[in-house]
Motif scaffolding. Sequence first.
Motif, PDB file in Angstrom:
ATOM      1  N   GLU A  66       0.737  -1.257   0.206  1.00 42.10           N
ATOM      2  CA  GLU A  66       0.154   0.248  -0.032  1.00 42.10           C
ATOM      3  C   GLU A  66       0.699   1.340  -0.032  1.00 42.10           C
ATOM      4  O   GLU A  66       0.440   2.294  -0.934  1.00 42.10           O
ATOM      5  CB  GLU A  66      -1.189   0.112   1.309  1.00 42.10           C
ATOM      6  N   ALA A  67       2.161   1.607   0.435  1.00 42.44           N
ATOM      7  CA  ALA A  67       2.990   2.428   1.068  1.00 42.44           C
ATOM      8  C   ALA A  67       3.328   2.070  -0.590  1.00 42.44           C
ATOM      9  O   ALA A  67       3.627   3.731  -0.871  1.00 42.44           O
ATOM     10  CB  ALA A  67       3.699   1.903   1.501  1.00 42.44           C
ATOM     11  N   ASN A  69       2.318   1.694  -3.351  1.00 42.66           N
ATOM     12  CA  ASN A  69       1.277   1.943  -4.218  1.00 42.66           C
ATOM     13  C   ASN A  69       1.448   3.948  -4.344  1.00 42.66           C
ATOM     14  O   ASN A  69       0.830   4.577  -4.756  1.00 42.66           O
ATOM     15  CB  ASN A  69      -0.706   1.234  -4.111  1.00 42.66           C
ATOM     16  N   ASP A  70       0.783   4.361  -2.902  1.00 42.43           N
ATOM     17  CA  ASP A  70       0.774   5.496  -2.562  1.00 42.43           C
ATOM     18  C   ASP A  70       2.189   6.840  -3.739  1.00 42.43           C
ATOM     19  O   ASP A  70       2.133   7.442  -4.131  1.00 42.43           O
ATOM     20  CB  ASP A  70       0.782   6.198  -0.855  1.00 42.43           C
ATOM     21  N   VAL A  71       3.361   6.076  -3.353  1.00 42.85           N
ATOM     22  CA  VAL A  71       4.311   6.385  -4.050  1.00 42.85           C
ATOM     23  C   VAL A  71       4.673   6.777  -4.866  1.00 42.85           C
ATOM     24  O   VAL A  71       4.591   7.241  -5.594  1.00 42.85           O
ATOM     25  CB  VAL A  71       5.020   6.025  -3.105  1.00 42.85           C
ATOM     26  N   ASN A  73       0.974   7.065  -6.930  1.00 41.54           N
ATOM     27  CA  ASN A  73       0.429   7.593  -6.789  1.00 41.54           C
ATOM     28  C   ASN A  73       1.530   9.353  -7.053  1.00 41.54           C
ATOM     29  O   ASN A  73       1.064  10.358  -8.207  1.00 41.54           O
ATOM     30  CB  ASN A  73      -0.213   7.400  -5.939  1.00 41.54           C
ATOM     31  N   ALA A  74       1.989   9.759  -6.406  1.00 44.57           N
ATOM     32  CA  ALA A  74       2.335  10.576  -5.578  1.00 44.57           C
ATOM     33  C   ALA A  74       3.232  10.878  -6.525  1.00 44.57           C
ATOM     34  O   ALA A  74       3.372  11.984  -7.518  1.00 44.57           O
ATOM     35  CB  ALA A  74       2.864  10.823  -4.622  1.00 44.57           C
TER      36      ALA A  74
END
Length: 90
Positions: A66-67, A69-71, A73-74
Amino acid sequence: MASEPPVNTSPSDAPATHTTIIHETPRSSSGIGIIMALILLVVVVGGIYLFTQHSSESVKDNAIAEAANDVGNAATKVGDAAENAVQSGN
Protein backbone atom coordinates in the motif's frame (compact mmCIF):
# COMPACT_ATOMS: atom_id res chain seq x y z
CA MET A 1 -66.72 39.83 71.46
CA ALA A 2 -65.49 39.91 67.86
CA SER A 3 -67.40 37.97 65.34
CA GLU A 4 -65.39 35.65 63.12
CA PRO A 5 -66.23 35.10 59.48
CA PRO A 6 -67.95 31.78 58.81
CA VAL A 7 -65.68 28.96 57.58
CA ASN A 8 -67.06 26.74 54.86
CA THR A 9 -66.22 23.10 55.64
CA SER A 10 -68.11 21.41 52.86
CA PRO A 11 -66.69 18.13 51.48
CA SER A 12 -65.80 19.78 48.15
CA ASP A 13 -63.13 21.86 49.89
CA ALA A 14 -61.40 18.85 51.44
CA PRO A 15 -58.35 17.54 49.54
CA ALA A 16 -58.95 14.38 47.58
CA THR A 17 -57.03 11.37 48.81
CA HIS A 18 -55.88 8.56 46.57
CA THR A 19 -54.24 5.34 47.65
CA THR A 20 -52.31 3.20 45.15
CA ILE A 21 -51.40 -0.35 46.05
CA ILE A 22 -48.74 -2.04 43.93
CA HIS A 23 -48.54 -5.80 43.99
CA GLU A 24 -45.25 -7.11 42.65
CA THR A 25 -45.42 -10.45 40.97
CA PRO A 26 -42.36 -12.65 41.17
CA ARG A 27 -40.44 -12.81 37.91
CA SER A 28 -39.79 -16.22 36.52
CA SER A 29 -36.44 -16.65 34.85
CA SER A 30 -36.68 -18.40 31.51
CA GLY A 31 -32.91 -18.59 31.05
CA ILE A 32 -32.91 -16.51 27.86
CA GLY A 33 -30.53 -13.96 29.36
CA ILE A 34 -28.03 -16.63 30.34
CA ILE A 35 -28.19 -18.25 26.89
CA MET A 36 -27.68 -14.88 25.17
CA ALA A 37 -24.69 -14.11 27.43
CA LEU A 38 -23.10 -17.46 26.56
CA ILE A 39 -23.63 -16.90 22.83
CA LEU A 40 -22.10 -13.43 23.10
CA LEU A 41 -19.12 -14.85 24.97
CA VAL A 42 -18.56 -17.50 22.28
CA VAL A 43 -18.75 -14.87 19.52
CA VAL A 44 -16.26 -12.57 21.27
CA VAL A 45 -13.80 -15.39 21.96
CA GLY A 46 -14.12 -16.62 18.37
CA GLY A 47 -13.50 -13.14 16.99
CA ILE A 48 -10.42 -12.70 19.12
CA TYR A 49 -9.12 -16.09 17.97
CA LEU A 50 -9.63 -15.24 14.28
CA PHE A 51 -7.96 -11.83 14.57
CA THR A 52 -4.92 -13.28 16.33
CA GLN A 53 -4.45 -16.00 13.70
CA HIS A 54 -3.49 -13.60 10.90
CA SER A 55 0.24 -13.74 10.42
CA SER A 56 2.04 -10.51 11.04
CA GLU A 57 4.11 -11.18 7.91
CA SER A 58 1.09 -10.81 5.61
CA VAL A 59 0.02 -7.65 7.42
CA LYS A 60 3.52 -6.23 6.90
CA ASP A 61 3.50 -7.19 3.22
CA ASN A 62 0.12 -5.51 2.67
CA ALA A 63 1.32 -2.34 4.39
CA ILE A 64 4.45 -2.20 2.21
CA ALA A 65 2.43 -2.76 -0.96
CA GLU A 66 0.00 0.00 0.00
CA ALA A 67 2.86 2.40 0.78
CA ALA A 68 4.50 1.63 -2.58
CA ASN A 69 1.20 2.29 -4.34
CA ASP A 70 0.88 5.65 -2.54
CA VAL A 71 4.44 6.59 -3.57
CA GLY A 72 3.64 5.67 -7.18
CA ASN A 73 0.52 7.85 -7.13
CA ALA A 74 2.47 10.77 -5.67
CA ALA A 75 5.17 10.42 -8.36
CA THR A 76 2.51 10.47 -11.05
CA LYS A 77 1.03 13.67 -9.63
CA VAL A 78 4.47 15.33 -9.48
CA GLY A 79 5.12 14.34 -13.11
CA ASP A 80 1.78 15.73 -14.22
CA ALA A 81 2.43 18.99 -12.37
CA ALA A 82 5.88 19.33 -13.96
CA GLU A 83 4.42 18.69 -17.40
CA ASN A 84 1.72 21.32 -16.83
CA ALA A 85 4.36 23.82 -15.65
CA VAL A 86 6.43 23.27 -18.80
CA GLN A 87 3.40 23.64 -21.06
CA SER A 88 2.19 26.82 -19.34
CA GLY A 89 5.70 28.33 -19.54
CA ASN A 90 5.72 28.22 -23.35
